[in-house]
Design a protein around this motif. Structure first.
Motif, PDB file in Angstrom:
ATOM      1  N   LEU A  54     -21.534 -72.408  29.186  1.00 62.04           N
ATOM      2  CA  LEU A  54     -20.909 -73.536  28.494  1.00 62.04           C
ATOM      3  C   LEU A  54     -19.383 -73.456  28.544  1.00 62.04           C
ATOM      4  N   LYS A  55     -18.832 -72.261  28.415  1.00 63.53           N
ATOM      5  CA  LYS A  55     -17.377 -72.112  28.452  1.00 63.53           C
ATOM      6  C   LYS A  55     -16.833 -72.560  29.815  1.00 63.53           C
ATOM      7  N   GLU A  56     -17.567 -72.226  30.879  1.00 61.07           N
ATOM      8  CA  GLU A  56     -17.128 -72.613  32.221  1.00 61.07           C
ATOM      9  C   GLU A  56     -17.228 -74.119  32.427  1.00 61.07           C
ATOM     10  N   LYS A  57     -18.333 -74.717  31.996  1.00 63.17           N
ATOM     11  CA  LYS A  57     -18.560 -76.143  32.243  1.00 63.17           C
ATOM     12  C   LYS A  57     -17.715 -77.031  31.327  1.00 63.17           C
ATOM     13  N   ILE A  58     -17.549 -76.624  30.075  1.00 63.23           N
ATOM     14  CA  ILE A  58     -16.767 -77.428  29.141  1.00 63.23           C
ATOM     15  C   ILE A  58     -15.324 -77.559  29.623  1.00 63.23           C
ATOM     16  N   ALA A  59     -14.807 -76.512  30.252  1.00 62.10           N
ATOM     17  CA  ALA A  59     -13.416 -76.522  30.723  1.00 62.10           C
ATOM     18  C   ALA A  59     -13.181 -77.539  31.837  1.00 62.10           C
ATOM     19  N   THR A  60     -14.244 -78.057  32.458  1.00 60.34           N
ATOM     20  CA  THR A  60     -14.097 -79.020  33.559  1.00 60.34           C
ATOM     21  C   THR A  60     -14.094 -80.473  33.084  1.00 60.34           C
TER      22      THR A  60
ATOM     23  N   THR B 140      -7.257 -73.442  24.720  1.00 61.40           N
ATOM     24  CA  THR B 140      -8.446 -73.457  25.581  1.00 61.40           C
ATOM     25  C   THR B 140      -9.693 -73.703  24.740  1.00 61.40           C
ATOM     26  N   PRO B 141     -10.752 -74.249  25.348  1.00 60.76           N
ATOM     27  CA  PRO B 141     -11.988 -74.508  24.606  1.00 60.76           C
ATOM     28  C   PRO B 141     -12.572 -73.228  23.990  1.00 60.76           C
ATOM     29  N   VAL B 142     -13.150 -73.374  22.828  1.00 63.44           N
ATOM     30  CA  VAL B 142     -13.772 -72.252  22.120  1.00 63.44           C
ATOM     31  C   VAL B 142     -15.283 -72.417  22.188  1.00 63.44           C
ATOM     32  N   VAL B 143     -15.963 -71.406  22.725  1.00 68.56           N
ATOM     33  CA  VAL B 143     -17.426 -71.363  22.730  1.00 68.56           C
ATOM     34  C   VAL B 143     -17.810 -69.974  22.259  1.00 68.56           C
ATOM     35  N   GLU B 144     -18.416 -69.871  21.070  1.00 64.30           N
ATOM     36  CA  GLU B 144     -18.717 -68.565  20.509  1.00 64.30           C
ATOM     37  C   GLU B 144     -19.900 -68.645  19.556  1.00 64.30           C
ATOM     38  N   LEU B 145     -20.427 -67.478  19.248  1.00 61.03           N
ATOM     39  CA  LEU B 145     -21.545 -67.395  18.314  1.00 61.03           C
ATOM     40  C   LEU B 145     -21.033 -67.659  16.905  1.00 61.03           C
ATOM     41  N   GLN B 146     -21.693 -68.576  16.207  1.00 56.16           N
ATOM     42  CA  GLN B 146     -21.232 -68.939  14.870  1.00 56.16           C
ATOM     43  C   GLN B 146     -22.068 -68.304  13.768  1.00 56.16           C
ATOM     44  N   THR B 147     -23.405 -68.433  13.876  1.00 55.72           N
ATOM     45  CA  THR B 147     -24.260 -67.927  12.811  1.00 55.72           C
ATOM     46  C   THR B 147     -25.691 -67.799  13.330  1.00 55.72           C
ATOM     47  N   PHE B 148     -26.584 -67.360  12.450  1.00 53.20           N
ATOM     48  CA  PHE B 148     -28.005 -67.264  12.778  1.00 53.20           C
ATOM     49  C   PHE B 148     -28.803 -68.073  11.759  1.00 53.20           C
ATOM     50  N   THR B 149     -29.883 -68.671  12.238  1.00 56.61           N
ATOM     51  CA  THR B 149     -30.832 -69.358  11.359  1.00 56.61           C
ATOM     52  C   THR B 149     -32.221 -68.796  11.643  1.00 56.61           C
TER      53      THR B 149
ATOM     54  N   VAL C 291     -26.856 -69.735  16.575  1.00 65.02           N
ATOM     55  CA  VAL C 291     -26.174 -71.025  16.664  1.00 65.02           C
ATOM     56  C   VAL C 291     -24.821 -70.802  17.320  1.00 65.02           C
ATOM     57  N   ILE C 292     -24.566 -71.551  18.393  1.00 66.90           N
ATOM     58  CA  ILE C 292     -23.292 -71.471  19.106  1.00 66.90           C
ATOM     59  C   ILE C 292     -22.419 -72.650  18.696  1.00 66.90           C
ATOM     60  N   VAL C 293     -21.129 -72.406  18.499  1.00 70.28           N
ATOM     61  CA  VAL C 293     -20.190 -73.479  18.232  1.00 70.28           C
ATOM     62  C   VAL C 293     -19.402 -73.768  19.500  1.00 70.28           C
ATOM     63  N   VAL C 294     -19.266 -75.063  19.823  1.00 68.84           N
ATOM     64  CA  VAL C 294     -18.530 -75.518  21.011  1.00 68.84           C
ATOM     65  C   VAL C 294     -17.365 -76.377  20.530  1.00 68.84           C
ATOM     66  N   ARG C 295     -16.120 -75.952  20.845  1.00 71.13           N
ATOM     67  CA  ARG C 295     -14.936 -76.633  20.327  1.00 71.13           C
ATOM     68  C   ARG C 295     -13.897 -76.871  21.422  1.00 71.13           C
TER      69      ARG C 295
END
Length: 276
Positions: A197-203, A212-221, A226-230
């Motif tokens: 996602l980090k690679e594709k979002i940057a395009t 730069t775009p932020v793609v990281e682990l946010q929490t667990f359910t 759950v990944i956050v994409v910013r």
């Protein structure tokens, strides 16, 4: 008897002519006055544009000029019927508390409009949330601010309500953050999903390069991580970047072949003990 009737008829005709002429004169004055006001405002707008005055200030000045000229026109029309300015002011003063309250509201809107022009929390063309209304600022008037909502509805909001409430200006800063979350299953490879996602979002076109775009682990359910994409984008490209990011998430997560996330449901059966 006939002379008396004729006398009354003559008086009625004379009165009707006088009143009719006044009404006709008032109508002509109103029409001509409106045309003159329109012409004056047109000249004022052209002069302000020629001097490259900011749209926010120029529209406000045009609104002020329009209100003042219309008040003068109304007083001129009333003078035709013999109502002098002092008499008109006396009638307003005698109208009572209701008009006083309404006038205080108008004064509050007027003062708020002046402060908004001076302090400039937003300008014409900015995307804002003001007075509880979201949209693009069309103009700041003497008493109201005009906002075009995203569904293209022109909305008029009192300046006092706007200035007394929280104002969000989405166009003021150079970029805005897009917030999206991705729910993965417990069997998904989180690191792989983040890398892809980090690679594709940057395009994405028109995305901000800094930050730069932020793609990281946010929490667990219970369903999994759950990944956050910013990604970040200027307000003018926010909607396009938002939609493109959703499409990329949907396509890339589907290509990875992870199982669909699902909340586990545990059903426990309690058997009732048999009676002795």
């Amino acid at each position: 008897m006939n002379e008396t009737i004729q006398k009354y008829i003559d008086v009625a005709v004379q009165l009707g002519m006088n009143v009719g002429l006044k009404i006709l004169g008032a109508i002509v004055l109103w029409i001509v006055g409106r045309l003159v006001i329109r012409a004056v405002r047109g000249i004022l707008d052209r002069n302000l544009r020629a001097r490259k005055i900011d749209d926010t200030v120029s529209k406000y000045l045009s609104s002020v000029a329009g209100v003042l000229l219309n008040i003068l026109l109304l007083l001129s029309v009333l003078s035709i019927f013999g109502i002098e300015t002092t008499t008109f002011a006396g009638l307003l003063a005698a109208a009572g508390v209701a008009i006083g309250v309404a006038w205080s509201g108008l004064l509050a809107n007027l003062a708020a409009g002046v402060f908004m022009i001076v302090l400039r929390p937003f300008k014409v063309g900015d995307d804002v949330i003001a007075g509880g209304v979201e949209g693009t600022v069309h103009s700041i008037g003497l008493f109201v601010t005009t906002i075009d909502t995203p569904d293209n509805v022109r909305t008029f909001v009192g300046n006092g309500k706007i200035f007394g409430d929280t104002i969000k200006n989405f166009s003021e800063n150079s970029y805005r953050r897009v917030d999206l979350t991705v729910q993965l299953s417990g069997q998904a490879d989180v690191n792989k999903a983040i890398a892809v996602l980090k690679e594709k979002i940057a395009t994405i076109p028109n995305i901000a390069k800094t930050p730069t775009p932020v793609v990281e682990l946010q929490t667990f359910t219970l369903a999994g991580p759950v990944i956050v994409v910013r990604p970040f984008a200027h307000q003018s490209h926010y909607g396009a970047v938002y939609s493109a990011a959703i499409q990329i998430i949907n396509e890339e997560i589907g290509k990875l072949g992870f199982p669909a996330p699902a909340n586990p449901i545990v059903i426990t059966e309690h058997k009732k003990a048999a009676a002795a």
